[in-house]
Write a protein that holds these residues in place. Sequence first.
Motif, PDB file in Angstrom:
ATOM      1  N   ARG A 116      29.996  42.108 -58.898  1.00  7.06           N
ATOM      2  CA  ARG A 116      30.786  42.132 -57.666  1.00  7.06           C
ATOM      3  C   ARG A 116      30.065  42.948 -56.589  1.00  7.06           C
ATOM      4  NH1 ARG A 116      32.825  39.556 -54.426  1.00  7.06           N
ATOM      5  NH2 ARG A 116      33.660  38.354 -56.110  1.00  7.06           N
ATOM      6  N   GLU A 117      29.529  44.116 -56.958  1.00  4.49           N
ATOM      7  CA  GLU A 117      28.823  44.971 -55.992  1.00  4.49           C
ATOM      8  C   GLU A 117      27.590  44.256 -55.436  1.00  4.49           C
ATOM      9  OE1 GLU A 117      29.677  49.496 -57.621  1.00  4.49           O
ATOM     10  OE2 GLU A 117      28.250  48.239 -58.736  1.00  4.49           O
ATOM     11  N   ILE A 118      26.865  43.589 -56.304  1.00  4.19           N
ATOM     12  CA  ILE A 118      25.666  42.861 -55.866  1.00  4.19           C
ATOM     13  C   ILE A 118      26.062  41.695 -54.963  1.00  4.19           C
ATOM     14  CG2 ILE A 118      23.674  41.493 -56.645  1.00  4.19           C
ATOM     15  CD1 ILE A 118      23.789  43.194 -59.271  1.00  4.19           C
ATOM     16  N   ALA A 119      27.105  40.984 -55.351  1.00  2.00           N
ATOM     17  CA  ALA A 119      27.596  39.853 -54.546  1.00  2.00           C
ATOM     18  C   ALA A 119      27.994  40.324 -53.151  1.00  2.00           C
ATOM     19  CB  ALA A 119      28.772  39.187 -55.242  1.00  2.00           C
ATOM     20  N   ASP A 120      28.709  41.433 -53.079  1.00  2.00           N
ATOM     21  CA  ASP A 120      29.123  41.978 -51.777  1.00  2.00           C
ATOM     22  C   ASP A 120      27.918  42.418 -50.951  1.00  2.00           C
ATOM     23  OD1 ASP A 120      31.748  41.518 -52.483  1.00  2.00           O
ATOM     24  OD2 ASP A 120      32.167  43.621 -53.023  1.00  2.00           O
ATOM     25  N   LEU A 121      26.933  43.016 -51.599  1.00  2.00           N
ATOM     26  CA  LEU A 121      25.738  43.502 -50.907  1.00  2.00           C
ATOM     27  C   LEU A 121      24.977  42.363 -50.228  1.00  2.00           C
ATOM     28  CD1 LEU A 121      23.836  45.984 -50.395  1.00  2.00           C
ATOM     29  CD2 LEU A 121      22.659  45.323 -52.489  1.00  2.00           C
ATOM     30  N   PHE A 122      24.861  41.221 -50.910  1.00  2.00           N
ATOM     31  CA  PHE A 122      24.085  40.102 -50.378  1.00  2.00           C
ATOM     32  C   PHE A 122      24.949  38.994 -49.771  1.00  2.00           C
ATOM     33  CE2 PHE A 122      21.038  41.738 -53.647  1.00  2.00           C
ATOM     34  CZ  PHE A 122      20.040  42.109 -52.772  1.00  2.00           C
ATOM     35  N   SER A 123      26.260  39.215 -49.747  1.00  2.00           N
ATOM     36  CA  SER A 123      27.201  38.212 -49.220  1.00  2.00           C
ATOM     37  C   SER A 123      27.057  36.874 -49.946  1.00  2.00           C
ATOM     38  CB  SER A 123      27.014  38.027 -47.708  1.00  2.00           C
ATOM     39  OG  SER A 123      27.230  39.234 -47.032  1.00  2.00           O
ATOM     40  N   ILE A 124      27.032  36.965 -51.264  1.00  2.00           N
ATOM     41  CA  ILE A 124      26.982  35.765 -52.092  1.00  2.00           C
ATOM     42  C   ILE A 124      28.105  35.861 -53.120  1.00  2.00           C
ATOM     43  CG2 ILE A 124      24.496  35.358 -51.793  1.00  2.00           C
ATOM     44  CD1 ILE A 124      24.008  36.687 -54.513  1.00  2.00           C
ATOM     45  N   SER A 125      28.352  34.786 -53.840  1.00  2.00           N
ATOM     46  CA  SER A 125      29.419  34.798 -54.844  1.00  2.00           C
ATOM     47  C   SER A 125      28.942  35.490 -56.123  1.00  2.00           C
ATOM     48  CB  SER A 125      29.845  33.366 -55.164  1.00  2.00           C
ATOM     49  OG  SER A 125      28.816  32.705 -55.879  1.00  2.00           O
ATOM     50  N   THR A 126      29.902  35.928 -56.911  1.00  2.00           N
ATOM     51  CA  THR A 126      29.545  36.533 -58.199  1.00  2.00           C
ATOM     52  C   THR A 126      28.915  35.487 -59.116  1.00  2.00           C
ATOM     53  OG1 THR A 126      31.788  36.168 -59.041  1.00  2.00           O
ATOM     54  CG2 THR A 126      31.305  38.347 -58.131  1.00  2.00           C
ATOM     55  N   LYS A 127      29.300  34.232 -58.927  1.00  2.00           N
ATOM     56  CA  LYS A 127      28.711  33.138 -59.705  1.00  2.00           C
ATOM     57  C   LYS A 127      27.208  33.027 -59.399  1.00  2.00           C
ATOM     58  CE  LYS A 127      30.604  30.162 -62.501  1.00  2.00           C
ATOM     59  NZ  LYS A 127      30.872  30.599 -63.848  1.00  2.00           N
ATOM     60  N   ALA A 128      26.852  33.195 -58.121  1.00  2.00           N
ATOM     61  CA  ALA A 128      25.434  33.144 -57.727  1.00  2.00           C
ATOM     62  C   ALA A 128      24.668  34.315 -58.361  1.00  2.00           C
ATOM     63  CB  ALA A 128      25.299  33.173 -56.207  1.00  2.00           C
ATOM     64  N   VAL A 129      25.311  35.476 -58.399  1.00  2.00           N
ATOM     65  CA  VAL A 129      24.692  36.645 -59.032  1.00  2.00           C
ATOM     66  C   VAL A 129      24.449  36.350 -60.515  1.00  2.00           C
ATOM     67  CG1 VAL A 129      25.052  39.064 -59.710  1.00  2.00           C
ATOM     68  CG2 VAL A 129      25.664  38.311 -57.406  1.00  2.00           C
ATOM     69  N   GLU A 130      25.466  35.801 -61.181  1.00  2.00           N
ATOM     70  CA  GLU A 130      25.332  35.459 -62.596  1.00  2.00           C
ATOM     71  C   GLU A 130      24.211  34.451 -62.821  1.00  2.00           C
ATOM     72  OE1 GLU A 130      29.205  34.142 -63.865  1.00  2.00           O
ATOM     73  OE2 GLU A 130      30.101  36.090 -63.425  1.00  2.00           O
ATOM     74  N   LYS A 131      24.103  33.489 -61.907  1.00  2.00           N
ATOM     75  CA  LYS A 131      23.040  32.481 -62.021  1.00  2.00           C
ATOM     76  C   LYS A 131      21.656  33.125 -61.906  1.00  2.00           C
ATOM     77  CE  LYS A 131      23.529  27.691 -60.776  1.00  2.00           C
ATOM     78  NZ  LYS A 131      23.710  26.711 -59.738  1.00  2.00           N
TER      79      LYS A 131
END
Length: 174
Positions: free
Chosen positions: A141-156
Amino acid sequence: MNEIHALQSDNELVFNRIYQDYHPRIYGFILNRTKSDYMAEEVTQLTFIKFWKSRHTLSHTLEIQIQLFGMARQVMIDLLRKEATRFKYEGDTAETPLTNSLINAIESKDLLQIIEKDMENMPKMRRLVFDLSRKQGMSHREIADLFSISTKAVEKHIGKALGQLKQHLYSVML
């Protein structure tokens, strides 16, 4: 990669050239890690024997240097383990912890170098996401918020990074 085809066709001249080119490098690599001339000579010779015997199963996608050094590393670890076992059964327990810690240090150091080098070759975003997750301990969630992407994208990104590392480590460990 023509050298691999030549080796697989039992071309001893190509093997001899590879032996001449890489013998001093493999010897130095092992000597640097073990600080033992005996171990460096043994491992170097066993590596080239193993290399010749496994020529038909060499990868066409990996450079000969990578395959040779991977074999040398594995032969070194196997030989150190044999020595540790021999010391254990001969009652010389003072050597066993030293040998075991040397094996662990070599494995850890080499593994970290492989991972770091592989991470350098990742796409920038994948590398950043993976680094923030694994090294910085940030949540998805923190990474997703930092880059303005979804948590799904982070997981990918993390999944692809792990897949790339696993694939590369698997090929190096063979």
